[in-house]
Design a protein around this motif. Sequence first.
Motif, PDB file in Angstrom:
ATOM      1  N   ASP A 142      41.570  47.896  33.111  1.00  0.00           N
ATOM      2  CA  ASP A 142      41.752  48.065  34.611  1.00  0.00           C
ATOM      3  C   ASP A 142      42.329  46.952  35.334  1.00  0.00           C
ATOM      4  O   ASP A 142      42.237  45.963  34.855  1.00  0.00           O
ATOM      5  CB  ASP A 142      40.354  48.503  35.091  1.00  0.00           C
ATOM      6  CG  ASP A 142      39.635  49.515  34.722  1.00  0.00           C
ATOM      7  OD1 ASP A 142      40.438  50.896  34.423  1.00  0.00           O
ATOM      8  OD2 ASP A 142      38.419  49.717  34.538  1.00  0.00           O
ATOM      9  N   TYR A 143      42.875  47.325  36.210  1.00  0.00           N
ATOM     10  CA  TYR A 143      43.570  46.182  37.335  1.00  0.00           C
ATOM     11  C   TYR A 143      43.168  46.592  38.622  1.00  0.00           C
ATOM     12  O   TYR A 143      43.059  47.686  39.099  1.00  0.00           O
ATOM     13  CB  TYR A 143      45.232  46.368  37.089  1.00  0.00           C
ATOM     14  CG  TYR A 143      45.843  45.945  35.703  1.00  0.00           C
ATOM     15  CD1 TYR A 143      45.992  44.620  35.523  1.00  0.00           C
ATOM     16  CD2 TYR A 143      45.761  46.526  34.667  1.00  0.00           C
ATOM     17  CE1 TYR A 143      46.303  44.096  34.168  1.00  0.00           C
ATOM     18  CE2 TYR A 143      46.241  46.466  33.305  1.00  0.00           C
ATOM     19  CZ  TYR A 143      46.539  44.962  33.215  1.00  0.00           C
ATOM     20  OH  TYR A 143      46.773  44.533  31.909  1.00  0.00           O
ATOM     21  N   HIS A 144      43.022  45.523  39.234  1.00  0.00           N
ATOM     22  CA  HIS A 144      43.332  45.561  40.895  1.00  0.00           C
ATOM     23  C   HIS A 144      44.602  45.388  41.273  1.00  0.00           C
ATOM     24  O   HIS A 144      45.272  44.354  41.239  1.00  0.00           O
ATOM     25  CB  HIS A 144      42.178  44.711  41.522  1.00  0.00           C
ATOM     26  CG  HIS A 144      41.961  44.753  42.851  1.00  0.00           C
ATOM     27  ND1 HIS A 144      42.973  44.671  43.805  1.00  0.00           N
ATOM     28  CD2 HIS A 144      40.935  45.139  43.582  1.00  0.00           C
ATOM     29  CE1 HIS A 144      42.620  44.460  45.086  1.00  0.00           C
ATOM     30  NE2 HIS A 144      41.202  45.255  45.012  1.00  0.00           N
ATOM     31  N   ILE A 187      38.273  41.950  36.156  1.00  0.00           N
ATOM     32  CA  ILE A 187      39.333  42.719  36.554  1.00  0.00           C
ATOM     33  C   ILE A 187      40.117  41.810  37.462  1.00  0.00           C
ATOM     34  O   ILE A 187      41.352  41.971  37.375  1.00  0.00           O
ATOM     35  CB  ILE A 187      38.908  43.891  37.243  1.00  0.00           C
ATOM     36  CG1 ILE A 187      38.193  44.839  36.025  1.00  0.00           C
ATOM     37  CG2 ILE A 187      40.039  44.702  37.740  1.00  0.00           C
ATOM     38  CD1 ILE A 187      37.594  46.218  36.895  1.00  0.00           C
TER      39      ILE A 187
END
Length: 100
Positions: A20-22, A69
């Motif tokens: 997951d990435y922001h 993240i």
Amino acid sequence: MEGQLTGFDPGTFPLLMRADYHWGAVANATLSLFLKSCFQTASSDNLALISDLEEQFAAEFRTEAPIDIINRSIAYGQSVGNAMLVYANSRRTGGICSHS
């Protein structure tokens, strides 16, 4: 952007991990690194404004996602920013940024 824009050949940008990435944090890190590097000769006041804006967004993003993240996103954003600088200083662009 690879394969979609002229000059961004496959392999230009670092690969994403399956994680997951922001994406706001990615963009913030990318643009901050690129702007500070590409405009090194800007006044200290203007460079401070870039840093201040980066930190404002970073503080907001830290409330939106777990720190792992956020850290992964910042690291990826910085690697994209560095790839953009390599391209910006290539012969293809005539070296539009002068960073060292």
